[in-house]
Design a protein around this motif. Structure first.
Motif, short mmCIF file in Angstrom:
data_model
loop_
_atom_site.label_atom_id
_atom_site.label_comp_id
_atom_site.label_asym_id
_atom_site.label_seq_id
_atom_site.Cartn_x
_atom_site.Cartn_y
_atom_site.Cartn_z
N ASP A 107 62.83 50.33 44.95
CA ASP A 107 64.10 50.69 45.18
C ASP A 107 64.38 52.13 44.81
N ASP A 108 64.37 52.34 43.54
CA ASP A 108 64.39 53.87 43.03
C ASP A 108 63.77 54.80 43.90
N TRP A 109 62.08 54.45 43.94
CA TRP A 109 61.33 55.43 44.45
C TRP A 109 61.93 55.84 45.92
N HIS A 110 62.27 54.78 46.81
CA HIS A 110 62.70 54.93 47.93
C HIS A 110 64.07 55.81 48.17
N PHE A 111 64.79 55.49 47.21
CA PHE A 111 66.10 56.33 47.28
C PHE A 111 65.91 57.85 46.75
N LEU A 112 65.25 58.02 45.41
CA LEU A 112 64.89 59.26 44.98
C LEU A 112 64.11 60.07 45.85
N THR A 113 63.13 59.62 46.63
CA THR A 113 62.45 60.53 47.51
C THR A 113 63.09 60.86 48.74
N GLN A 114 63.97 59.93 49.26
CA GLN A 114 64.91 60.47 50.41
C GLN A 114 65.98 61.37 50.02
#
Length: 802
Positions: A556-563
């Motif tokens: 969830d963090d990876w998805h949010f931060l890459t966006q």
């Protein structure tokens, strides 16, 4: 009058031991999918098990009844689009062959069609097999991908790209039908629309008539109450009809004005008034000029120079026959809502449908159209050379009526490739496309549509003695950012016009969950990995994060931060390029849309969902922009006014703590004419932080706002986020109101995690303590209030911490 009969019913498709019903227009993949022969190629890694489709020869066949018309003895089979290598037979007799997806064909079948039942057969040879055969015959040419797309006149990206699947299609992809006619038909109508210096409009209608008799014929044309008539004598097959329109309302891009359209009607009749054929289009009166003085690349519409706020466009579906006018309207309206005024149709795709350009006309979007050549050396031998000439002539004429189309470009990155990508040793003395870009195509545009500028390539510097991707001249692409260096390096460039620059992020979570069945989802799980087509794509995402943001703890963090990182990268580039106005006069982001669910550079993903980048574009492309930029003597505030009226008021600049306390303040007046910018250096007490990890600059002018953090997020000791949130049902959804008790960095709501159809009206909102924002969530579903205000739906950067 002639008549047209569509032949879209009763088709069967045969190949590879399959015989199924076929939809026309359509393609093999969609027919196989509808028949249950294949699984959806967009889901998981199904694509990998469908290569056989592109290696197979396919046959479409239908039977139709026919009765001759004594008054209309001519009958043509009109094929608007066949994909791609095809042989056509009618009642067992061959009537023609095709070799180009990008053009139409017309075959005289008057002597082949018969009363009663007729059988039409369209046999497609594998496009990949054909291209490989041509490659062997002509000798290999350099190519960015290991596929022979440069040896066939077909949509290049159907062979796969670094954002797209390899789905090598075949089929009757545009309408097909019988045109029956008598004494004559309108073979071609070519409108050249101009505006005089006095503001009067002129349309020169160049009309070609195919005749089947020797009687005189009458041509009439009308627009805006003006009508002209011309008699075609028996030995005449062409005419030029001139329509002069006094002071018409001008067509403008939506960023500069309204976009009125005027219906133009052309009719061909006998001298007795019997209708033979008609042609109808809508035109817009406007001028377009390209200023290249001193290396500039500035488009001017109706003599008004324009900073192009742009996005690149790729085919909106890898299976292009599924793209409807409604879908195009939705996607292009999304562009307008993001304050985009320029669409570049990229050269690895298509000359788009009439619907595409009509929607752009209506919305006031400018179109920069590449001829379909991309990232490869293209042979100039026959029969390809003749096919290229035929498709160019057809499409330049087909699109001439559209005011949205303002420039033609010869290719995407091929001149750059010849200079920089080690092509020359591999090519030797073999052709690579230069004859198209510097000879054939400018000649076609100059002869058939001199009202629009032509540019040999994207990028292109303007002359052969200067590197094609030289920032100070013409157009350029920036791809060392993303591929090799950090996105802050956008500021190293001082370009005249950036036609491509981009940064990746995954699609929306609901899009991933629809397309990928991995349990659990991780950045490297099989489905996620398959839907990442860029070389080392996830490693580049990771590198981009490492420079700026905290380390993700989970998916969830990876998805949010890459966006978030994608949005910040492009926002930085857009604001930097706009701050250089008028030296730089265009920023065209790679890319607006996707053709399937994929991790890519898009702002709107393959399922049509907005990524945070879309909201960043809306802010960065706003008519009135405030931005803080580093300059040689420290940070400066740049105000950019691309609106239609003067921007007046005050600019307030403060240096604050993360708690919101004001440490220094300055106010200065703002008076900025339309299409102008002003730079104001910041005083030392604001430009110099006491503690770079705990302070920021806030700039406001009316509703415009800009922030400048002195350090990267990973170096800032953000507090644990504190806020109060309220959820209130409203018509069509919910209002989610957040009041900050601490700084909240890039607060964003992801309602698609609760309802795949839910959409928020804003994103990436940074709040200081005491500030409030309201997200309007549009949804038809009943959503849980607690879910709307908690992770992973409501996120901010400073919730990513141990």
């Amino acid at each position: 009058m002639g008549s047209y009969r569509a032949l879209h019913d009763g088709w069967t498709l045969t190949g590879a031991s399959h015989e199924i019903e076929a939809a026309v227009p359509g393609c093999v993949h969609t027919d196989l999918l509808a028949a249950g022969v294949i699984d959806d190629p967009f889901l998981d890694d199904n694509e990998l098990r469908q290569e056989w489709i592109g290696r197979t020869d396919w046959v479409y066949e239908t039977t139709f009844d026919w009765q001759p018309d004594e008054l209309a003895p001519r009958t043509d089979l009109v094929c608007d689009g066949l994909d791609t290598i095809a042989a056509l037979t009618l009642n067992g007799t061959e009537i023609g062959r095709t070799a180009n997806m990008h053009r139409g064909y017309r075959f005289d079948v008057a002597s082949k069609v018969k009363p009663g039942a007729n059988t039409l057969r369209v046999a497609f040879t594998s496009a990949k097999n054909h291209a490989e055969s041509e490659r062997e015959r002509l000798g290999d040419r350099p190519n960015a991908y290991p596929e022979p797309f440069n040896f066939i006149r077909k949509m290049a990206c159907s062979f796969g790209w670094d954002w797209g699947p390899t789905l090598i299609t075949a089929g009757i992809w545009r309408p097909i039908g019988l045109h029956t006619w008598g004494a004559g038909r309108l073979a071609r109508v070519r409108p050249l629309v101009t505006v005089t210096g006095d503001g009067d409009g002129r349309i020169e209608l160049h009309v070609d008539v195919e005749r089947a008799g020797t009687d005189p014929l009458i041509l009439t044309a009308s627009v805006a109450g003006v009508r002209v008539e011309h008699t075609l004598q028996p030995d005449e097959g062409t005419a030029v009809l001139v329509l002069d329109v006094p002071q018409p309302a001008l067509w403008w891009p939506h960023s500069l004005g309204d976009a009125p359209l005027h219906p133009v009607d052309v009719a061909l009749t006998t001298t007795g008034g019997t209708s033979l054929d008609e042609w109808h289009r809508r035109v817009g009166f406007r001028t377009v000029a390209l200023d290249t003085t001193d290396g500039a690349f500035t488009l001017a519409i109706n003599d008004v120079p324009l900073f192009a706020r742009g996005v690149n466009w790729i085919p909106d579906d890898a299976l292009v026959t599924r793209v409807t006018r409604a879908r195009l309207a939705e996607r292009l309206t999304e562009a307008v809502a993001a304050n985009v005024d320029t669409i570049r149709v990229w050269g690895g795709g298509l000359y788009e449908s009439d619907d595409f350009y009509e929607v752009c006309d209506e919305l006031g979007l400018l179109v920069l159209q590449d001829f379909p050549f991309a990232c490869a050396a293209y042979p100039e031998e026959e029969p390809l050379a003749s096919e290229v000439a035929a498709e160019a002539r057809e499409n330049v004429v087909r699109l001439a009526s559209h005011p949205s189309l303002v420039a033609w470009t010869g290719n995407n990155e091929n001149i750059w490739g010849w200079h920089d990508w080690d092509w020359q040793p591999a090519l030797g003395d073999r052709t690579w496309g230069a004859g198209y870009y510097f000879g054939l195509l400018p000649s076609v545009v100059g002869d058939l549509d001199p009202t629009r500028p032509y540019w040999p390539g994207s990028p292109w510097s303007g002359d052969h003695d200067t590197h094609p991707n030289e920032p100070s001249r013409g157009t350029m692409h920036i791809w060392d950012v993303w591929n090799r260096v950090d996105y802050t390096r956008y500021r190293d460039y001082q370009p005249r016009f950036v036609a491509e620059f981009g940064f990746q992020a995954p699609p929306a979570f609901a899009t991933l969950r629809r397309a990928i069945s991995d349990e659990p989802l991780t950045p490297s799980s099989p489905g996620i990995a398959h839907h990442q087509k860029a070389i080392d794509g996830n490693l580049k995402l990771e590198r981009g994060l490492a420079e700026h943001l905290p380390v993700p703890r989970d998916f969830d963090d990876w998805h949010f931060l890459t966006q978030v990182n994608q949005a910040r990268a492009i926002a930085l580039g857009v604001e930097h390029f706009r701050s250089l106005r008028p030296y730089c006069m265009g920023a065209v982001v790679w890319q607006l849309n996707d053709c399937w669910p994929v991790t890519s550079w898009s702002a709107v993903d393959g399922d049509g969902r907005r990524k945070p980048l879309w909201y960043a574009l809306r802010h960065g492309y706003a008519d009135r922009l405030l931005t803080v930029q580093p300059r040689p003597h420290g940070p400066a505030v740049i105000a950019v006014n691309d609106g239609r009226s003067r921007w007046t008021g005050e600019i307030e600049v403060t240096r604050r703590t993360l708690d919101g306390d004001v440490l220094a303040k300055s106010v200065f007046p703002l008076s900025l004419e339309p299409r102008a910018s002003v730079t104001t250096p910041l005083p030392p007490d604001i430009a110099t932080p006491g503690d770079a990890s705990a302070e920021l600059i806030v700039v406001t002018a009316g509703s415009a706002r800009a922030l400048w953090f002195f350090a990267e997020d990973k170096q800032i000791n953000f507090p644990i986020p504190g806020y109060d949130a309220e959820v209130a049902p409203v018509d069509g959804g919910y209002d989610v109101t957040v009041t900050a008790r601490t700084v909240l960095r890039d607060l964003t709501i992801f309602p698609d995690r609760l309802d795949p159809g839910a959409v928020a009206d804003s994103a990436l909102v940074t709040l200081l303590p005491g500030e409030t924002t309201t997200f309007r969530v549009r949804t038809d579903a009943t959503l849980d209030a607690a879910g709307l205000t908690a992770r992973p739906v409501l996120r901010c950067v400073n919730d990513v911490r141990p």
